[in-house]
Enzyme design. Sequence first.
Site, PDB file in Angstrom:
ATOM      1  N   HIS A   1       4.076 -14.231 -29.592  1.00 12.05           N
ATOM      2  CA  HIS A   1       5.141 -13.301 -29.971  1.00 12.05           C
ATOM      3  C   HIS A   1       4.569 -12.181 -30.826  1.00 12.05           C
ATOM      4  CE1 HIS A   1       9.038 -11.813 -31.358  1.00 12.05           C
ATOM      5  NE2 HIS A   1       8.511 -11.799 -32.580  1.00 12.05           N
TER       6      HIS A   1
ATOM      7  N   ILE B   1       0.839  -1.203   0.000  1.00 12.52           N
ATOM      8  CA  ILE B   1       0.000   0.000   0.000  1.00 12.52           C
ATOM      9  C   ILE B   1       0.873   1.251   0.000  1.00 12.52           C
ATOM     10  CG2 ILE B   1      -1.821   1.240   1.219  1.00 12.52           C
ATOM     11  CD1 ILE B   1      -2.644  -1.402   2.508  1.00 12.52           C
TER      12      ILE B   1
END
Length: 473
Positions: free
Chosen positions: A446, A188
């Site tokens: 790819h 956080i």
Amino acid sequence: MVVGEISQERKLIIIGGGPGGYSAAIRAAQLGLSVTLIEQADMGGVCLNEGCIPSKVYTHVAAKRSEAAHLQELGIGSSDNLLDFQKLSAYKAKVIHQLRSGVESLCKVNKIELIRGKATFLAVDKIGVEKGHQFDIFEFEQVIIATGSSPILPTKMKENGKRTLFPHELFKLEEIPKHLIVRGQDYIALEAASSFAALGAKVSIVIDDKGFPFDESINKELLRVFKKRKINVHKEMEFVSTNETDDEISITFLTDKNEEETIHGSHLFVSGTRKPNLDSLGISRFQIEQTVEGFIKIDGNMQSSIPSIYAIGDVTEGPMLAVKAIKQGKAAVSSIVGEKTEVDLTFMPVVAHTIPPVASVGLTEQSAREIGLSIRVSQFALGGNGYATITGKKDGFIKVISDSTTEIIQGIHMIGEGAVEMSGSFVQLLEMAAKEEDIKFPHYAHPGFNEGLLEVVEGLIGQAIHAKPYKNS
């Protein structure tokens, strides 16, 4: 207060409508149970209304804003790069409303009885629900406590004033802080530092002597990225004090050089520690087993020491994460209907939506060596990935730790674009005790960031195509 004279009977009651509670309710309905869900505030709990969702709105827009230079290079946008904070706040409110409405709709279509009010235990099989002047009594066969947790200030810190902010307060600010001081190094705190720096604030982060919570290689890269983004990193060995005035707030601490240092800022953000929301439920008088810290002790079925009472999420020990609460909620109701269930937190991913994001699963290199594993380690820089070059997201790398004897993957750690999304695959690989060949054999799209996982595993034996040769560990 008007007390109902007749108690109403229910099969399963769930107290708390956060991600754990409402997930448990929906799963219970899917399994054929009659469900009553009690929530005293907004559905979705802290996660949806004050935590995960609003914070990720900020990390999302911060990530987009950080792309401005690359977009200009592509011929998109201008150099103004202005941020309309009011529009951002409106968007955050819209997202929260949409998601909350969606949860309420799901409860309705699953025929879950939703009761608004504050629940209190009257007996091990009976609760009262207060709403204004109305007080109803319900007897139940089983109850699941999913009331979450609340932040508390770290030891030695004074009660927070208007310039000391908890997570739910930070994302309610009406303007970007001039200088945000972040104290802490959990995900956080790291997200707050990273996102507000990208949104235009001056940011200083004060971490303790343990440093960032990831693999050491990730920690070093995160530190490099923070410095690159002009986030000042300070190491606190001992907290001294804070001082707040009408115009600023300061924090004083001892550094690793045993020197006193003071930082002045407009706001101080503290991710803080959290305590389970149990005091108002009144369960302590039933002698339910709890830890020293106050968490409810549960077994593998999420059942407490009192057979009729189950507990999930932040009121139990372990990481205070929504993913844990959701998993436990589903497991609890599966146990109630007699199904075998298990919640194993071993390979829970640790992620941070920083810029770039971080995902960590399994053993770090240091922890693997500490337990005496014979390992080999490979690290593939995203700068060698074609898609990272196309998108301008070349910061970061993927790191893999493998058992050199069995070739079983022990840990996968990534800092870079796509880390959070790819963490699901990392978890699956470790859960199935994947070997190096299990990663090398499949085909990879790819161009894509996913190719980095193939290359880093090939690199374990020095065969990564898009990396310079290096001596293996």
